[in-house]
Design a protein around this motif. Structure first.
Motif, PDB file in Angstrom:
ATOM      1  N   ASP A  56       0.804  -1.219   0.000  1.00 36.82           N
ATOM      2  CA  ASP A  56       0.000   0.000   0.000  1.00 36.82           C
ATOM      3  C   ASP A  56       0.838   1.270   0.000  1.00 36.82           C
ATOM      4  O   ASP A  56       0.478   2.260  -0.624  1.00 36.82           O
ATOM      5  CB  ASP A  56      -0.942   0.016   1.206  1.00 36.82           C
ATOM      6  CG  ASP A  56      -2.064  -1.012   1.082  1.00 36.82           C
ATOM      7  OD1 ASP A  56      -2.333  -1.450  -0.055  1.00 36.82           O
ATOM      8  OD2 ASP A  56      -2.655  -1.368   2.119  1.00 36.82           O
ATOM      9  N   THR A  63       4.001   3.637  -4.287  1.00 39.86           N
ATOM     10  CA  THR A  63       3.168   4.203  -5.342  1.00 39.86           C
ATOM     11  C   THR A  63       3.711   3.897  -6.727  1.00 39.86           C
ATOM     12  O   THR A  63       4.866   3.468  -6.891  1.00 39.86           O
ATOM     13  CB  THR A  63       3.073   5.730  -5.191  1.00 39.86           C
ATOM     14  OG1 THR A  63       4.372   6.304  -5.465  1.00 39.86           O
ATOM     15  CG2 THR A  63       2.612   6.122  -3.804  1.00 39.86           C
ATOM     16  N   GLU A  95      -3.329   6.574  -9.403  1.00 42.55           N
ATOM     17  CA  GLU A  95      -4.370   6.699  -8.389  1.00 42.55           C
ATOM     18  C   GLU A  95      -5.180   7.973  -8.620  1.00 42.55           C
ATOM     19  O   GLU A  95      -6.395   8.002  -8.428  1.00 42.55           O
ATOM     20  CB  GLU A  95      -3.735   6.724  -6.991  1.00 42.55           C
ATOM     21  CG  GLU A  95      -4.709   6.843  -5.846  1.00 42.55           C
ATOM     22  CD  GLU A  95      -5.603   5.633  -5.675  1.00 42.55           C
ATOM     23  OE1 GLU A  95      -6.690   5.786  -5.090  1.00 42.55           O
ATOM     24  OE2 GLU A  95      -5.215   4.536  -6.126  1.00 42.55           O
ATOM     25  N   LYS A 141       0.610   0.267 -11.420  1.00 42.51           N
ATOM     26  CA  LYS A 141       0.207  -0.357 -10.164  1.00 42.51           C
ATOM     27  C   LYS A 141      -1.216  -0.870 -10.366  1.00 42.51           C
ATOM     28  O   LYS A 141      -2.197  -0.290  -9.894  1.00 42.51           O
ATOM     29  CB  LYS A 141       0.294   0.603  -8.987  1.00 42.51           C
ATOM     30  CG  LYS A 141       0.097  -0.101  -7.649  1.00 42.51           C
ATOM     31  CD  LYS A 141       0.292   0.817  -6.455  1.00 42.51           C
ATOM     32  CE  LYS A 141       0.058   0.043  -5.153  1.00 42.51           C
ATOM     33  NZ  LYS A 141       0.212   0.903  -3.949  1.00 42.51           N
ATOM     34  N   GLN A 171      -4.028  -1.869  -7.461  1.00 40.53           N
ATOM     35  CA  GLN A 171      -4.989  -0.972  -6.813  1.00 40.53           C
ATOM     36  C   GLN A 171      -6.279  -0.794  -7.622  1.00 40.53           C
ATOM     37  O   GLN A 171      -7.216  -0.140  -7.173  1.00 40.53           O
ATOM     38  CB  GLN A 171      -4.342   0.388  -6.562  1.00 40.53           C
ATOM     39  CG  GLN A 171      -3.972   1.166  -7.809  1.00 40.53           C
ATOM     40  CD  GLN A 171      -3.127   2.393  -7.492  1.00 40.53           C
ATOM     41  OE1 GLN A 171      -2.886   2.711  -6.329  1.00 40.53           O
ATOM     42  NE2 GLN A 171      -2.672   3.084  -8.513  1.00 40.53           N
TER      43      GLN A 171
END
Length: 318
Positions: A54, A57, A91, A148, A151
């Motif tokens: 987590d 990034t 994100e 990533k 996520q």
């Protein structure tokens, strides 16, 4: 106004890659969903994949890979005047990853933009870097593919969770007396764009596996052959074939139809999973690191995925 002389060619000067340390095996996934090692390997060829924790990034991974490529190139941060990051899994869309990564690497005031062509992204970004150097818009370009995907997954959905993974790969592109990056062959099949999608910002990645499989195994080998043709290279001359690491059966199907019998075929997916825009530079960098390919040989790289987009070009291995 006088048009300045520009570089006759561009080439990849160096590669770098990064993978998070956390390994997720097929047996690990079998503890949380209805699957097993044999089922996963028989369908997609994956034994294990890397997943970022987590606190790590996408920009962290991109910085690591970009820093390694920059160090391997022998250039300094001051020599880079354009940074391009290929990704589809930020994100947040603002700020872009390229400006953040450039700052972290000490690259002062470069041009900086992101490319979202999903799994084709690195090949698109490399084509943009090649054009920028040859046109004189940039001298040296740092190109990074970073994802990533973890996520954006539903970790109870075995149609996606067993496939996708995290990582980053990078290349430094600079001027060359002779071209080291062949003409790009790119395109899209937007009529199939719903086959790989994230429906909205609150949802997870979804994939129609059979649609993608049929498209990839029928539509892409002509693209691979055309990229060779435009570069003036016969497939038999290739030292390596590095397609997007989507599925081992897709990789082997395209390689067989391409007829590059002398080429080492990248099968990074077995231990790295599908890392989307990161997969091509990650696979080639690892092949070079392991001594499976040698500097100076020719590699055909081929990206394909969501959109459905595709892009490929022949490059000289740095």
């Amino acid at each position: 106004m006088r048009i300045l002389d520009t570089a006759p060619g561009a080439k990849v000067l160096a590669l770098g890659h990064y993978q998070p340390s956390q390994v997720v095996t097929n047996d690990d996934l079998a503890k949380t969903m209805d699957t097993n090692d044999e089922w996963i390997q028989s369908r997609v060829g994956i034994k294990e994949r890397r997943v970022a924790p987590d606190g790590e990034t996408l920009e962290d991974m991109a910085t690591q890979a970009g820093g390694k490529a920059l160090a391997a190139s022998g250039l300094s941060a001051a020599d880079i005047d354009l940074v391009i990051v290929a990704t589809c899994t930020l994100e947040s869309q603002i700020p872009n990853a390229s400006a953040v990564v450039a700052h972290r690497l000490g690259i002062d005031s470069p041009g900086a933009f992101d490319v979202n062509a999903a799994c084709s992204g690195f090949c698109y970004a490399l084509a943009a870097a090649d054009a920028a150097v040859r046109a004189g818009s940039a001298t040296n370009v740092l190109v990074i593919g970073a994802e990533k995907l973890s996520q954006w997954l539903d970790w109870t959905d075995r149609s996606t969770a067993v496939i996708f993974a995290d990582g980053a790969g990078a290349a430094v592109v600079g001027p060359s007396d002779t071209p080291g990056i062949g003409p790009v062959v790119w395109g899209s099949s937007g009529d199939k764009s719903e086959a790989i999608r994230i429906p909205d910002r609150h949802d997870s990645l979804r994939q129609e596996g059979q649609t993608v499989f049929r498209w990839a195994t029928t539509a892409l080998h002509p693209v691979a052959k055309l990229a060779c043709e435009r570069a003036g290279v016969d497939p038999s001359e290739l030292a390596a074939f590095v397609p997007h690491q989507a599925n081992l059966r897709i990789i082997e199907s395209i390689a067989r139809k391409l007829g590059a019998d002398n080429a080492v075929v990248a099968r990074d997916i077995v231990t790295a999973g599908n890392t989307s825009a990161a997969s091509v530079p990650l696979a080639l960098s690892r092949m070079l690191e392991r001594g499976e390919v040698r500097s100076g040989g020719l590699a055909l790289i081929l990206g394909f995925g969501a959109g459905l987009t595709y892009a490929g070009q022949v490059i000289e291995i740095p």
